[in-house]
Design an enzyme around this catalytic site. Structure first.
Site, short mmCIF file in Angstrom:
data_model
loop_
_atom_site.label_atom_id
_atom_site.label_comp_id
_atom_site.label_asym_id
_atom_site.label_seq_id
_atom_site.Cartn_x
_atom_site.Cartn_y
_atom_site.Cartn_z
CB THR A 49 -6.58 2.17 -0.47
OG1 THR A 49 -5.48 2.98 -0.03
CG2 THR A 49 -6.38 0.74 0.02
CG ASP A 70 -2.15 0.82 1.09
OD1 ASP A 70 -2.07 1.89 0.47
OD2 ASP A 70 -3.20 0.40 1.63
CG ASN A 97 -10.13 4.57 0.13
OD1 ASN A 97 -9.84 3.60 -0.56
ND2 ASN A 97 -9.22 5.38 0.64
#
Length: 543
Positions: free
Chosen positions: A79, A38, A100
């Protein structure tokens, strides 16, 4: 004699066809391991390479295949969308994971990517487990492998973040596990199971986060040797919650919300590696004669990046530690699954921008804008111009969502409102472009940017107006730490390494995309590509 021979052949034939079908798995790996780091910028592969060991990133580069120019083909670069793209080979326009979170006009609120009130938490009394892949429209490469084996293989997904486990695992994972701040343990949801497997309970019973926090976080090497980073004490770094922003980080003294703080230490990656090893052993991954799939997302690199920025000693130390642990994990897979018996890819869900104050410190143009401030200012201007309040429903993901009900009931001119908003957005110093998204085909935009906006546009889920920041500007309420989400290469250029089964050493410099990962895995495994894939096979990987 002839009749006896015919009878014998008939018996032999029936015997052969009566045997249960055996799977010839010699031409497939025993295990596929998908690794997402990440917030790993592509340049991290080389920025710290002088200090990397020989068994981690350098081994992947030496013995594996590196796609040096891998880019994210959509905006926003967040993400959830990144993990989804890696495993679906698709983009928000088709897979439905817009970021997200995104605004839902029907519900009149923001929706979290993996929220699901129809399921319950497993392994905790908190609400952190009320999650599933319900909002994911498409299937994943992990789903396709399950389909290809008639659901006889296993898929296990692991991450600190719920979205980092759930979305890669797809709709058919045997188990997805993520970290709960409430109890410092891995949990799941009733979408997957009614109780945690015994091996997960045993792993949680070790209370490893507590052990790690007691160790504190000191640099691996003397702090004055971290020459690739800024000095330790910078005013534009955030502290670890309950601690401060300088080494040594006395994590043993953190008492309030300590497991939230735990995420912002490299020990979050350590815990994830250990959980992955426990899964390999307990689930007997790679031992069934079928190809199993293990998805691992390392979240602490993102938490540390957000808090301290990519030029911090904390970021450098995190990657030096990660490199060591990656090397140990590869050796572990060699011993448990067999060298050459597993296929591994390593990539990232997005990169990160330099901190705005760091940039200014070095005379580089940069700035921040806050979505909340943009909405507040536009609300005032729109009310003054059109005499109606709350014309804007939400500003999120670099998009303006209009309040359709208010516009219709007040009989306002939507075209006039759109043009008013666009002209006001363009007055902001950090906004380079603003436009109606459904007019994208008629706009004079550079090809790559137009592609990214189009791929991120979902007719059912997107807003009406898109705005694009200048390079090195980003959405934030603070000038501390950093973030990501835009089209620029620092956010969109990611590593992509292939290693292990059927992978020959090599390097590719032509541009490929995140969407190409899933179809390449599908081609290597000789299975169907996921059902919303728009990517292409990277043929050079296996040549």
């Amino acid at each position: 004699m002839k009749s006896r021979l015919t009878l014998l052949l008939t018996i032999v034939s029936l015997t052969v066809f009566a045997q249960p079908a055996k799977i010839n798995n010699e031409n497939k790996p025993k295990l596929v391991v998908g690794v997402v780091v990440d917030q790993m910028r592509w340049d991290y592969l080389y920025r710290y390479s002088e200090r990397y060991g020989t068994d981690g990133f350098k081994r992947l580069l030496r013995e594996g295949f590196s796609c040096e120019n891998t880019f994210i083909p959509y905006t926003p670069t967040y993400t959830a969308a990144g993990h989804t793209c890696v495993y679906t080979g698709s983009v928000p326009s088709f897979h439905g994971i817009m970021g997200n979170s995104w605004y839902n006009k029907a519900l009149k609120r923001n929706v979290y990517c993996t929220e699901d009130d129809s399921v319950q938490t497993v392994g905790s009394t908190s609400s952190a487990g009320k999650m599933s892949p319900k909002n994911l429209w498409a299937n994943t490469i992990t789903d396709e492998l399950r389909l290809a084996t008639n659901f006889r293989n296993k898929t296990i997904a692991i991450a600190l973040k719920d979205r980092g486990a759930i979305l890669p695992g797809g709709h058919t994972a045997n188990g997805a596990y993520w970290f709960d701040n409430a109890n410092g343990q891995f949990i799941s949801s009733t979408f997957y199971m009614n109780s945690l497997p015994q091996w997960v309970q045993n792993f949680n019973a070790k209370h490893l986060p507590d052990t790690y926090l007691k160790q504190g976080w000191k640099t691996l090497y003397p702090i004055n040797t971290y020459v690739q980073s800024t000095e330790d004490n910078k005013s534009y770094e955030n502290p670890i919650p309950g601690e401060d922003n300088t080494f040594d980080h006395n994590t043993d003294a953190i008492t309030k919300n300590k497991y939230e703080s735990f995420r912002s230490t490299p020990y979050g990656n350590t815990l994830t590696f250990e959980m992955a090893k426990a899964a390999v052993e307990a689930e007997q991954l790679g031992k069934s004669g079928l190809t199993d799939f293990l998805t691992i997302s390392f979240s602490s690199t993102d938490y540390i990046g957000h808090a301290f920025g990519p030029n911090s000693i904390e970021a450098e130390d995190c990657y030096l530690r990660f490199d060591r642990e990656l090397g140990d994990f590869l050796k572990y897979l060699d011993s448990k699954v067999g060298k050459g018996n597993y296929l591994l890819f390593l990539t990232a869900d997005h990169g990160a921008a330099h901190n705005v104050e760091f940039s200014k410190e070095h005379k580089l143009p940069a700035g921040v804008l806050d979505d909340a401030d943009i909405k507040k200012n536009l609300d005032v201007l729109l009310e003054s111009a059109f005499g109606v309040k709350q014309i804007i429903a939400q500003v999120i993901n670099y998009q303006i969502y209009l309040n359709d009900e208010i516009i219709a009931s007040s009989k306002l001119n939507r075209a006039a409102i759109n043009q008013f908003i666009i002209q006001e957005l363009l007055k902001y110093p950090g906004i380079a472009k603003a436009f109606e998204i459904n007019q994208l085909n008629d706009l004079m935009l550079p090809g790559p940017l137009k592609m990214m906006v189009a791929n991120g546009y979902n007719q059912k889920l997107s807003g009406e107006i898109q705005f694009v920041f200048k390079p090195q500007w980003y959405d934030s309420w603070s000038t501390k730490g950093t973030t990501h989400g835009v089209w620029s290469p620092y956010d969109a250029h990611i590593p992509l390494l292939w290693f292990g089964w059927n992978i020959k050493p090599g390097k590719l410099n032509r541009k490929v995309y995140m969407t190409d990962i899933a179809p390449t895995v599908a081609a290597l495994l000789r299975i169907q590509t996921p059902n919303a894939t728009i990517g292409e096979v990277i043929e050079e990987v296996s040549k």
